[in-house]
Write a protein that holds these residues in place. Sequence first.
Motif, short mmCIF file in Angstrom:
data_model
loop_
_atom_site.label_atom_id
_atom_site.label_comp_id
_atom_site.label_asym_id
_atom_site.label_seq_id
_atom_site.Cartn_x
_atom_site.Cartn_y
_atom_site.Cartn_z
N ALA A 205 0.83 -1.21 0.00
CA ALA A 205 0.00 0.00 0.00
C ALA A 205 0.87 1.26 0.00
O ALA A 205 0.57 2.23 -0.71
CB ALA A 205 -0.93 0.00 1.20
N ALA A 206 1.94 1.23 0.79
CA ALA A 206 2.84 2.39 0.83
C ALA A 206 3.51 2.61 -0.52
O ALA A 206 3.66 3.76 -0.97
CB ALA A 206 3.89 2.18 1.92
N HIS A 209 0.92 4.06 -2.94
CA HIS A 209 0.65 5.45 -2.58
C HIS A 209 1.78 6.37 -3.03
O HIS A 209 1.54 7.47 -3.56
CB HIS A 209 0.44 5.57 -1.07
CG HIS A 209 0.18 6.98 -0.60
ND1 HIS A 209 -1.01 7.63 -0.82
CD2 HIS A 209 1.00 7.87 0.05
CE1 HIS A 209 -0.95 8.85 -0.31
NE2 HIS A 209 0.26 9.02 0.22
N GLY A 212 1.51 7.13 -6.57
CA GLY A 212 0.27 7.77 -6.97
C GLY A 212 -0.72 6.83 -7.63
O GLY A 212 -1.55 7.26 -8.44
N PRO A 214 -3.67 3.52 -7.33
CA PRO A 214 -4.68 2.98 -6.41
C PRO A 214 -4.19 1.72 -5.72
O PRO A 214 -3.26 1.06 -6.19
CB PRO A 214 -5.86 2.68 -7.34
CG PRO A 214 -5.24 2.46 -8.68
CD PRO A 214 -4.07 3.38 -8.74
N LEU A 215 -4.82 1.40 -4.61
CA LEU A 215 -4.41 0.21 -3.85
C LEU A 215 -4.72 -1.07 -4.63
O LEU A 215 -3.97 -2.05 -4.55
CB LEU A 215 -5.10 0.18 -2.49
CG LEU A 215 -4.72 1.31 -1.53
CD1 LEU A 215 -5.43 1.13 -0.20
CD2 LEU A 215 -3.22 1.40 -1.34
#
Length: 502
Positions: A205-206, A209, A212, A214-215
């Motif tokens: 997830a990091a 993010h 830029g 999406p998960l």
Amino acid sequence: MLFAVELIVSINLAGGRLVFTLDDAYIHLAVADQILSGGYGVNLGEFSSPSSSIIWPYLIAATEAVHLGGWGPLLISAAAAAATIVTIMRLLEGCGLFDAAGSWLVGALCVTTIFIISAVALAMTGLEHSLHVWATVTTFAGLAAAAQGRAPSGLQIVALVLLPLIRFEGAALACAALAALVLLRQRRAAALAAALIAAALLAYAARMHALGLPLLPSSVLLKARFVEAAYERTTAFSAVTDNLILSLINPYGQRLLLLGMAVAATACWLRGDRSALIIAGAVLAAVGGHVAFGQYDWFHRYEVYVIALAAVAWLWLVARLRPHLDARVATALNAPLLMLLGFAAWPYVAAALATPLASRNIYQQQYQMGRFAREFYRHPVAVNDLGLVAYRNPNYVLDLWGLGSEPVRKAKLAGHYGPAEMAALAAQHAVGMAMIYDRWFPQGVPASWTKVAVLHTPFVTVAAGDVAFYRTPDADPAEVTRALKAFAPTLPPNVALDILSR
């Protein structure tokens, strides 16, 4: 031996080259190459998330680093399939299923096992599914060990941790297995696996993010019914209901439901066996998760992990049940047992038979499109079926479907994607040619694009038999014509390029 024969025939039909049965495998290979270059996606300097797996592109990046190409994912998948067979045989032998069985039953179970996990065909997709089947079966073996009072082995914990990292569908079994381990008094193993899963998902997830992105990857956001419900403004309940109906009418869903009912029925007979009930509950939770949210088919790959899980779990439960049955009843169960397993395995027998033809089909279409883009045109192009055109292509590839191009994905999910947006993106990236399936674009293509050729190919696993070639205003008409005329004579048998007079 069966896989070796399959591989040799497939290579022979694909012009002496290793070509996977689905173009999707080359998306992961393209992403792997970008990972090695410090990026993530299919184009240098542009981030996107087309991979359907968190960990698979990184595994393939390791094989790409040593220049294995397509042989990298093939070797991993084939090794995973072989390891899965060994795991199942050891599990069934350890639970005593073979003790009272005749040699004919043991042989029949071995052959059925090979096909019920699609060991012959699945590796030739070049995707993560064989590894997912291994992780699923190995996780179940860990639960079976816990049912006997033993802690899962390190390898079994690794398999459990990998489940949601290999495929997002693996989260259902991972959660159910963690709960089962707690109930089976293996809390330390459950806590360790849960912590590792959480850490891995947080790291992913990091990373997304920071880029830029999406998960969830584009493949999930653009294809999953449950996610579609969000941007179509329908309820999650209706999405689940639609999937349940699909499971009832889909041949794969019907097989899964039958195996699930067999697991449930056998567990009812064993209702005094607490450990068996816990494990059956975990398996049925995973089956229910796929019935409610999962997909089926696309060359026999989406559901094979849960079919294998349900089949292995049922055999394990039958082995627990046999000591409580009269010898004649136990013997009488052999025929219906093999009939249901054979029925569940049959689509994967068909997949094995069709694999060489599917490999040739990808060679006839996407491989040729990739050759045209890299060797004849050598400028930025646009496609709607990403894979071989992008893999090892130094020029920009615009994905008009959205898996590998974030602006397209965002526009589609926002509901404002059409010819105007296609033209603007093509111009932005100096795309001179587009190779697409016309029927995928019901609104049509930009009026400024000119159809200059149609590639005609057979239809096995490609999404459509005809690929339309369009020239955009950014292309030099004379250069496009020269490229098409040079390309046409190099095509394999049963493939033709119809160059239009424009």
